[in-house]
Each structure stands twice: as structure tokens, then as C-alpha cells.
Design a protein around this motif. Structure first.
Motif, PDB file in Angstrom:
ATOM      1  N   ALA A 154       0.856  -1.196   0.000  1.00  0.00           N
ATOM      2  CA  ALA A 154       0.000   0.000   0.000  1.00  0.00           C
ATOM      3  C   ALA A 154       0.888   1.240   0.000  1.00  0.00           C
ATOM      4  CB  ALA A 154      -0.923  -0.003   1.212  1.00  0.00           C
ATOM      5  N   ARG A 155       1.266   1.661  -1.199  1.00  0.00           N
ATOM      6  CA  ARG A 155       2.224   2.756  -1.300  1.00  0.00           C
ATOM      7  C   ARG A 155       1.674   4.060  -0.702  1.00  0.00           C
ATOM      8  NH1 ARG A 155       6.757   3.611  -5.138  1.00  0.00           N
ATOM      9  NH2 ARG A 155       7.425   5.712  -4.677  1.00  0.00           N
ATOM     10  N   ASP A 156       0.380   4.293  -0.893  1.00  0.00           N
ATOM     11  CA  ASP A 156      -0.189   5.540  -0.383  1.00  0.00           C
ATOM     12  C   ASP A 156      -0.118   5.596   1.145  1.00  0.00           C
ATOM     13  OD1 ASP A 156      -1.979   3.455  -0.235  1.00  0.00           O
ATOM     14  OD2 ASP A 156      -3.688   4.550  -1.054  1.00  0.00           O
ATOM     15  N   VAL A 157      -0.444   4.498   1.797  1.00  0.00           N
ATOM     16  CA  VAL A 157      -0.378   4.461   3.261  1.00  0.00           C
ATOM     17  C   VAL A 157       1.063   4.668   3.721  1.00  0.00           C
ATOM     18  CG1 VAL A 157      -0.777   3.032   5.302  1.00  0.00           C
ATOM     19  CG2 VAL A 157      -2.407   2.977   3.401  1.00  0.00           C
TER      20      VAL A 157
ATOM     21  N   TRP B  81      -6.589   6.403   0.443  1.00  0.00           N
ATOM     22  CA  TRP B  81      -6.192   6.830   1.787  1.00  0.00           C
ATOM     23  C   TRP B  81      -7.074   7.981   2.263  1.00  0.00           C
ATOM     24  CZ3 TRP B  81      -4.759  11.151   4.289  1.00  0.00           C
ATOM     25  CH2 TRP B  81      -4.149  10.996   5.533  1.00  0.00           C
TER      26      TRP B  81
ATOM     27  N   ILE C 133      -2.350   6.831   9.915  1.00  0.00           N
ATOM     28  CA  ILE C 133      -1.150   7.518  10.394  1.00  0.00           C
ATOM     29  C   ILE C 133      -0.656   8.504   9.341  1.00  0.00           C
ATOM     30  CG2 ILE C 133       1.272   7.204  11.010  1.00  0.00           C
ATOM     31  CD1 ILE C 133       0.470   4.483  12.204  1.00  0.00           C
TER      32      ILE C 133
ATOM     33  N   HIS D  94       2.273   8.222   3.639  1.00  0.00           N
ATOM     34  CA  HIS D  94       1.772   9.026   4.756  1.00  0.00           C
ATOM     35  C   HIS D  94       2.460   8.681   6.078  1.00  0.00           C
ATOM     36  CE1 HIS D  94      -1.531  10.054   1.983  1.00  0.00           C
ATOM     37  NE2 HIS D  94      -1.640  11.129   2.730  1.00  0.00           N
ATOM     38  N   ALA D  95       2.717   7.393   6.285  1.00  0.00           N
ATOM     39  CA  ALA D  95       3.285   6.960   7.569  1.00  0.00           C
ATOM     40  C   ALA D  95       4.787   7.231   7.655  1.00  0.00           C
ATOM     41  CB  ALA D  95       3.008   5.478   7.788  1.00  0.00           C
TER      42      ALA D  95
ATOM     43  N   LYS E 248       2.509  11.317   9.033  1.00  0.00           N
ATOM     44  CA  LYS E 248       3.684  11.949   9.631  1.00  0.00           C
ATOM     45  C   LYS E 248       4.218  12.999   8.670  1.00  0.00           C
ATOM     46  CE  LYS E 248       3.926   9.556  13.403  1.00  0.00           C
ATOM     47  NZ  LYS E 248       3.672  10.229  14.707  1.00  0.00           N
TER      48      LYS E 248
ATOM     49  N   ARG F 125      -3.757   2.911  -5.939  1.00  0.00           N
ATOM     50  CA  ARG F 125      -5.170   3.176  -5.701  1.00  0.00           C
ATOM     51  C   ARG F 125      -5.340   4.631  -5.273  1.00  0.00           C
ATOM     52  NH1 ARG F 125      -5.533  -0.455  -0.871  1.00  0.00           N
ATOM     53  NH2 ARG F 125      -3.597   0.660  -0.579  1.00  0.00           N
TER      54      ARG F 125
END
Lengths: 95, 168
Positions: free
Chosen positions: A18-21, B18, B30, A24-25, B32, B14
Motif C-alpha cells: 500500500a504505497r499511499d499508506v 487513503w 497515520i 503518509h506513515a 507523519k 489506488r
């Protein structure tokens, strides 16, 4: 999680589907695989692919140029599945 | 395996997912803005003790199952001995398809591949335990202040030199 471990001086690296997640992380180092969730290390009984993914991840510990790096492996899910099916046929695990 | 990285990304990403999740469940994802400085590797890979951290929900049979239906998640972890046999492990989670793992657990929890890398001398060894939890946790701040610190302390105490951390 990765950030907490890294702060203790232990290098971390994460495969991700999940590149998008991941963007963000912002874990310290990631390897993106365009695979189905639950299949981070490939497909059943494809030992070479599973091992390759681990080795690609471990290689990023020294090769990632900066924190937040996301390295993409040019492996398609369809190719991985096709190879896995051939391997399972060879093992007599599917008809 | 001939596709370029950009071709793979164009077909597989996708866009917008998110944002959609965070819109419906504010604060659950999450985000950051800062980056953690990279910790350096202090020895050759062949001398490194590797640990594995996973959101797979894999746990030894007989241990307390993860609470997969709690509305805000389960912030506990399980220790999985790195010499475990696959038949002594089971999965408790609801958030990823286990079609592959049911046939070969190594697709999500590559415990046999990691042991082979030790046997082949590619990596120096494994920590006594691997660490697992479930990915469904709706309070990232709580996860960061409790579960993440608990696991970080545990893998540090086990002398890990590298952590392979796998979000299922």
C-alpha cells in the motif's frame, strides 16, 4: 512502529503493498510491491521470490539514500501468480 | 518480470483510497510530516541478528487470540519463537485475504525463508522471538505510545541488529 524501533538504533525496512499508506506513515525505508494484501512476500511455494523479496528489503538497509525512501520492485502480481502456479503444478499441488 | 516500475505503479496504485478512509474515520490513518534519522548498520549482514515484526496476526496456537472484533482494535502483541514450526502457528485477523497464507504461511510470515538465510550464512541469526500484532487499530497515537514502544523495547532487548517490519 518502524520509527520507534529505528529511534533505538536498530535499522528497519518494510515491504509494503500500500504505497499511499506508506507515503503518509513515512517509515525509514520501504520496498513497494504491487501485490494483493496478505501476500507481502509473494505467492505460495515460490521460494525464490519469497527469498528475493527478503533480500531486496535487507539490501535497502544499506542502500536507501535517505529516510522515507520507498523503493519499487518491478515485479507484477500477474507474473508472480503465473510463476507460482507453475511451481505448484511442478510440486503436484495443483492440477 | 519485464514491466518497468512506472508501469507497475500506474496500474496498481489506488489513488484517493487513503483520503477516503481518513474522511470516514478521522485520525485513523497515520500521517507523519517528519522523517526519523536512519540508524546505521554496524556490522556485515552475515553477522547481523535479524528480527521480524508483523501485523499479520500470526500467533502460536494456544496463546490468547487477538481481539479482532474490538471496535478500536487490539494493542497487544504476541511473541512467536523464531524456531516455531508453521503447523504450530495460526492467524487471528480479519483485514487481509489469507488465500495465500492458508497454502503457505511464508507469503505473510516468511519464517522458513529467514531460517534458510541463516543456514546459508547470508544473515548471522534471528532473534529468539518474532513479534506480531493486528493491523486493525483505529487510534494511531495510542499505538505509537504503547504498542510500538513495547515492541521496540523487546526487539532491542533481544539484540536485534535489523528489523524487517511487515505491515500485512
Amino acid at each position: 512502529m518502524q520509527r520507534a524501533v529505528e529511534r533505538r538504533g536498530i535499522p528497519t525496512v518494510s515491504p509494503t503493498v500500500a504505497r499511499d499508506v506508506t507515503e503518509h506513515a513515512k517509515p525509514p525505508r520501504a520496498v513497494f510491491l504491487p501485490f494483493l494484501m496478505g501476500h507481502l512476500f509473494g505467492v505460495p511455494h515460490h521460494v525464490a521470490l519469497q527469498r528475493r523479496i527478503i533480500m531486496e528489503c535487507l539490501g535497502r538497509v544499506t542502500d536507501a539514500p535517505e529516510s522515507g525512501d520507498i523503493h519499487t520492485l518491478p515485479i507484477s502480481w500477474s507474473t508472480a501468480r503465473r510463476e507460482g502456479i507453475e511451481i505448484e503444478r511442478g510440486l503436484g499441488l495443483r492440477g | 518480470m519485464t514491466e518497468s516500475s512506472s508501469e507497475v505503479e500506474a496500474r496498481q496504485l489506488r489513488p484517493g483510497l487513503w483520503a477516503t478512509v481518513n474522511e470516514r474515520y478521522p485520525g485513523s490513518m497515520i500521517t507523519k510530516s517528519d522523517l526519523v534519522p536512519l540508524a546505521p548498520l554496524r556490522k556485515p549482514l552475515s553477522e547481523c541478528r535479524v528480527t521480524f515484526i508483523s501485523t499479520s496476526g500470526v500467533q502460536p496456537k494456544g496463546t490468547l487470540p487477538f481481539d479482532t472484533v474490538h471496535p478500536v482494535g487490539d494493542y497487544t502483541f504476541r511473541r512467536v519463537p523464531s524456531d516455531s514450526r508453521i503447523e504450530d502457528l495460526e492467524i487471528h485477523q480479519l483485514k487481509y485475504p489469507t488465500a495465500g497464507a492458508d497454502r503457505d504461511l511464508n507469503v505473510i510470515f516468511p519464517i522458513e525463508r529467514l531460517r534458510e538465510l541463516v543456514a546459508d550464512g547470508v544473515i548471522g541469526g534471528l532473534t529468539e522471538n518474532f513479534y506480531t500484532f493486528i493491523g486493525y487499530n483505529m487510534d494511531p497515537e495510542r499505538l505509537e505510545s504503547t504498542l510500538a514502544e513495547d515492541i521496540a523495547a523487546a526487539v532491542s532487548a533481544e539484540g536485534a541488529d535489523i528489523a524487517l517490519a511487515a505491515p500485512a
